[in-house]
Motif scaffolding. Sequence first.
Motif, PDB file in Angstrom:
ATOM      1  N   GLN A  34     -10.143   3.280  -1.323  1.00  0.00           N
ATOM      2  CA  GLN A  34      -9.454   3.777  -1.396  1.00  0.00           C
ATOM      3  C   GLN A  34      -8.646   4.007  -2.547  1.00  0.00           C
ATOM      4  O   GLN A  34      -7.767   5.140  -2.789  1.00  0.00           O
ATOM      5  N   ALA A  35      -7.799   2.924  -1.986  1.00  0.00           N
ATOM      6  CA  ALA A  35      -6.426   2.746  -2.986  1.00  0.00           C
ATOM      7  C   ALA A  35      -7.524   2.494  -4.459  1.00  0.00           C
ATOM      8  O   ALA A  35      -6.509   3.461  -5.528  1.00  0.00           O
ATOM      9  N   TRP A  36      -7.970   2.181  -4.568  1.00  0.00           N
ATOM     10  CA  TRP A  36      -8.631   1.718  -5.657  1.00  0.00           C
ATOM     11  C   TRP A  36      -9.864   1.860  -6.522  1.00  0.00           C
ATOM     12  O   TRP A  36     -10.917   1.343  -5.681  1.00  0.00           O
ATOM     13  N   PRO A  37     -10.999   3.342  -6.579  1.00  0.00           N
ATOM     14  CA  PRO A  37     -12.071   3.157  -6.233  1.00  0.00           C
ATOM     15  C   PRO A  37     -12.969   2.375  -8.065  1.00  0.00           C
ATOM     16  O   PRO A  37     -14.296   2.628  -7.328  1.00  0.00           O
ATOM     17  N   ASP A  38     -12.160   2.402  -8.767  1.00  0.00           N
ATOM     18  CA  ASP A  38     -12.995   1.505  -9.345  1.00  0.00           C
ATOM     19  C   ASP A  38     -12.916   0.113  -9.659  1.00  0.00           C
ATOM     20  O   ASP A  38     -13.650  -0.910 -11.130  1.00  0.00           O
ATOM     21  N   PHE A  39     -12.444  -0.711  -8.383  1.00  0.00           N
ATOM     22  CA  PHE A  39     -12.657  -1.857  -8.228  1.00  0.00           C
ATOM     23  C   PHE A  39     -14.221  -2.313  -7.743  1.00  0.00           C
ATOM     24  O   PHE A  39     -14.591  -2.536  -6.633  1.00  0.00           O
ATOM     25  N   TRP A  40     -14.819  -3.273  -9.322  1.00  0.00           N
ATOM     26  CA  TRP A  40     -16.458  -3.568  -8.653  1.00  0.00           C
ATOM     27  C   TRP A  40     -16.343  -4.466  -7.662  1.00  0.00           C
ATOM     28  O   TRP A  40     -17.224  -4.303  -7.289  1.00  0.00           O
ATOM     29  N   ASP A  41     -15.450  -5.087  -7.444  1.00  0.00           N
ATOM     30  CA  ASP A  41     -15.921  -6.699  -6.621  1.00  0.00           C
ATOM     31  C   ASP A  41     -14.833  -5.657  -5.686  1.00  0.00           C
ATOM     32  O   ASP A  41     -15.859  -6.561  -4.645  1.00  0.00           O
ATOM     33  N   ALA A  42     -14.515  -5.312  -5.249  1.00  0.00           N
ATOM     34  CA  ALA A  42     -14.371  -4.631  -3.871  1.00  0.00           C
ATOM     35  C   ALA A  42     -15.555  -3.880  -3.353  1.00  0.00           C
ATOM     36  O   ALA A  42     -16.423  -4.100  -2.282  1.00  0.00           O
ATOM     37  N   LYS A  43     -16.207  -2.935  -4.334  1.00  0.00           N
ATOM     38  CA  LYS A  43     -17.871  -2.716  -4.606  1.00  0.00           C
ATOM     39  C   LYS A  43     -19.265  -3.152  -4.081  1.00  0.00           C
ATOM     40  O   LYS A  43     -20.107  -3.456  -2.953  1.00  0.00           O
ATOM     41  N   GLU A  60       1.048  -0.916  -0.085  1.00  0.00           N
ATOM     42  CA  GLU A  60      -0.120  -0.036  -0.031  1.00  0.00           C
ATOM     43  C   GLU A  60       1.173   1.171   0.206  1.00  0.00           C
ATOM     44  O   GLU A  60       0.697   2.434  -0.179  1.00  0.00           O
ATOM     45  N   THR A  61       2.084   1.480   0.110  1.00  0.00           N
ATOM     46  CA  THR A  61       3.118   2.439   0.593  1.00  0.00           C
ATOM     47  C   THR A  61       3.477   2.466  -0.727  1.00  0.00           C
ATOM     48  O   THR A  61       4.056   3.695  -1.080  1.00  0.00           O
ATOM     49  N   GLY A  62       3.999   1.412  -1.394  1.00  0.00           N
ATOM     50  CA  GLY A  62       4.231   1.217  -2.855  1.00  0.00           C
ATOM     51  C   GLY A  62       3.607   2.410  -4.242  1.00  0.00           C
ATOM     52  O   GLY A  62       2.385   2.946  -3.879  1.00  0.00           O
ATOM     53  N   PRO A  63       4.924   3.040  -5.459  1.00  0.00           N
ATOM     54  CA  PRO A  63       4.014   3.240  -6.139  1.00  0.00           C
ATOM     55  C   PRO A  63       2.788   2.525  -7.063  1.00  0.00           C
ATOM     56  O   PRO A  63       2.197   3.154  -7.611  1.00  0.00           O
ATOM     57  N   GLU A  64       2.248   0.943  -7.151  1.00  0.00           N
ATOM     58  CA  GLU A  64       1.658   0.302  -7.714  1.00  0.00           C
ATOM     59  C   GLU A  64      -0.156   0.125  -6.282  1.00  0.00           C
ATOM     60  O   GLU A  64       0.069  -0.910  -6.127  1.00  0.00           O
ATOM     61  N   THR A  65      -0.757   1.210  -6.402  1.00  0.00           N
ATOM     62  CA  THR A  65      -1.326   1.691  -5.154  1.00  0.00           C
ATOM     63  C   THR A  65      -2.373  -0.097  -5.857  1.00  0.00           C
ATOM     64  O   THR A  65      -3.510  -0.403  -5.005  1.00  0.00           O
ATOM     65  N   GLN A  66      -2.978  -0.292  -7.258  1.00  0.00           N
ATOM     66  CA  GLN A  66      -3.263  -1.216  -7.637  1.00  0.00           C
ATOM     67  C   GLN A  66      -3.479  -2.758  -6.263  1.00  0.00           C
ATOM     68  O   GLN A  66      -4.132  -3.626  -6.628  1.00  0.00           O
ATOM     69  N   LEU A  67      -2.294  -3.031  -6.231  1.00  0.00           N
ATOM     70  CA  LEU A  67      -1.990  -4.380  -5.941  1.00  0.00           C
ATOM     71  C   LEU A  67      -2.010  -4.331  -4.251  1.00  0.00           C
ATOM     72  O   LEU A  67      -2.381  -5.607  -4.169  1.00  0.00           O
ATOM     73  N   GLY A  68      -1.502  -3.381  -4.156  1.00  0.00           N
ATOM     74  CA  GLY A  68      -2.029  -3.284  -2.927  1.00  0.00           C
ATOM     75  C   GLY A  68      -3.286  -3.510  -2.047  1.00  0.00           C
ATOM     76  O   GLY A  68      -4.138  -4.097  -1.270  1.00  0.00           O
ATOM     77  N   ALA A  69      -4.348  -2.777  -3.168  1.00  0.00           N
ATOM     78  CA  ALA A  69      -5.925  -3.203  -3.325  1.00  0.00           C
ATOM     79  C   ALA A  69      -6.255  -4.119  -3.418  1.00  0.00           C
ATOM     80  O   ALA A  69      -7.692  -5.173  -2.648  1.00  0.00           O
ATOM     81  N   ARG A  70      -5.965  -5.004  -4.415  1.00  0.00           N
ATOM     82  CA  ARG A  70      -5.734  -6.271  -4.633  1.00  0.00           C
ATOM     83  C   ARG A  70      -5.398  -7.446  -3.110  1.00  0.00           C
ATOM     84  O   ARG A  70      -7.270  -8.402  -2.866  1.00  0.00           O
ATOM     85  N   ALA A  71      -4.381  -7.091  -2.883  1.00  0.00           N
ATOM     86  CA  ALA A  71      -3.547  -7.910  -1.618  1.00  0.00           C
ATOM     87  C   ALA A  71      -5.019  -7.420  -0.210  1.00  0.00           C
ATOM     88  O   ALA A  71      -5.353  -8.165   0.517  1.00  0.00           O
ATOM     89  N   ARG A  72      -5.707  -6.059  -0.349  1.00  0.00           N
ATOM     90  CA  ARG A  72      -6.243  -5.997   0.443  1.00  0.00           C
ATOM     91  C   ARG A  72      -7.427  -6.453   0.980  1.00  0.00           C
ATOM     92  O   ARG A  72      -8.537  -6.993   1.702  1.00  0.00           O
ATOM     93  N   TYR A  73      -7.923  -6.673  -0.765  1.00  0.00           N
ATOM     94  CA  TYR A  73      -9.476  -7.616  -1.059  1.00  0.00           C
ATOM     95  C   TYR A  73      -9.155  -8.955  -0.717  1.00  0.00           C
ATOM     96  O   TYR A  73     -10.256  -9.300   0.016  1.00  0.00           O
ATOM     97  N   ALA A  74      -8.026  -9.188  -0.852  1.00  0.00           N
ATOM     98  CA  ALA A  74      -7.968 -10.454  -0.792  1.00  0.00           C
ATOM     99  C   ALA A  74      -7.791 -10.974   1.229  1.00  0.00           C
ATOM    100  O   ALA A  74      -8.839 -12.239   1.268  1.00  0.00           O
ATOM    101  N   LEU A  75      -7.636 -10.366   1.411  1.00  0.00           N
ATOM    102  CA  LEU A  75      -7.937  -9.869   3.276  1.00  0.00           C
ATOM    103  C   LEU A  75      -9.264 -10.415   3.988  1.00  0.00           C
ATOM    104  O   LEU A  75      -9.406 -11.204   4.629  1.00  0.00           O
ATOM    105  N   ALA A  76     -10.071  -9.196   3.034  1.00  0.00           N
ATOM    106  CA  ALA A  76     -10.874  -9.045   3.922  1.00  0.00           C
ATOM    107  C   ALA A  76     -12.393 -10.089   3.428  1.00  0.00           C
ATOM    108  O   ALA A  76     -12.722 -10.945   3.830  1.00  0.00           O
ATOM    109  N   ASN A  77     -11.567 -11.033   1.339  1.00  0.00           N
ATOM    110  CA  ASN A  77     -12.207 -12.295   1.723  1.00  0.00           C
ATOM    111  C   ASN A  77     -12.160 -13.027   2.474  1.00  0.00           C
ATOM    112  O   ASN A  77     -13.381 -14.180   2.828  1.00  0.00           O
ATOM    113  N   THR A  78     -10.944 -13.244   2.991  1.00  0.00           N
ATOM    114  CA  THR A  78     -10.933 -14.162   3.860  1.00  0.00           C
ATOM    115  C   THR A  78     -11.284 -14.514   4.979  1.00  0.00           C
ATOM    116  O   THR A  78     -11.776 -14.898   5.936  1.00  0.00           O
ATOM    117  N   ARG A  79     -11.487 -13.305   5.517  1.00  0.00           N
ATOM    118  CA  ARG A  79     -12.243 -12.447   6.794  1.00  0.00           C
ATOM    119  C   ARG A  79     -13.810 -12.817   6.665  1.00  0.00           C
ATOM    120  O   ARG A  79     -14.458 -13.198   7.382  1.00  0.00           O
TER     121      ARG A  79
END
Length: 197
Positions: free
Chosen positions: A145-154, A94-113
Amino acid sequence: MSAQAMLPDRRAAWGRARPRLLLALPVLLLAGAAACGLSAWRGARANAGIAALDAGRDIPITAEAPAPLRLARVMALTRRGQTEEAEGLIETLETGPETQLGARARYALANTRLRRAFAHLARNELDPAGPLITLARQDYRRALQAWPDFWDAKFNLDVASRLLRDFPEFDRKSGDELKAEPKKIWTDIPGQPRGAP
């Protein structure tokens, strides 16, 4: 000074610089080839690590590893349910320049929970399911917040929000800033009246 007088000076300067340039050119080409080879080697190592993680092998990854390799490690950890270990790597993404990768990782964590919460709900264990759903909602929001167009997260955020709203037994006093109405029994489907059934 005329143009014809300047011409011999240029030829003399070129004559003095030419041997040095001819010696420097192979060194520069060799340095460029070494840099390209090192980059290709790092890419091949990262791809091998990603393939190993996808195959189910556990490979330790440092925070300095390439971002796609860190994302693959997060995905492998979340598939096994190791959410605490995955969170450290997610923060580096999430602190790196590729914010979409951080959003995908956060999404995977949320799915596990959310999957864990569904397992608790299937066994009619409401107490441990509520906090997991709340944490999943927070993770989906951070991904958005990192990727507002991430439809699956929405979509999954909406599912988690409906779960909190539909189960008034969950303790909503901590962990989430949005409160659902505990006695809300009418539907939210657009076009449906909010009167008697």
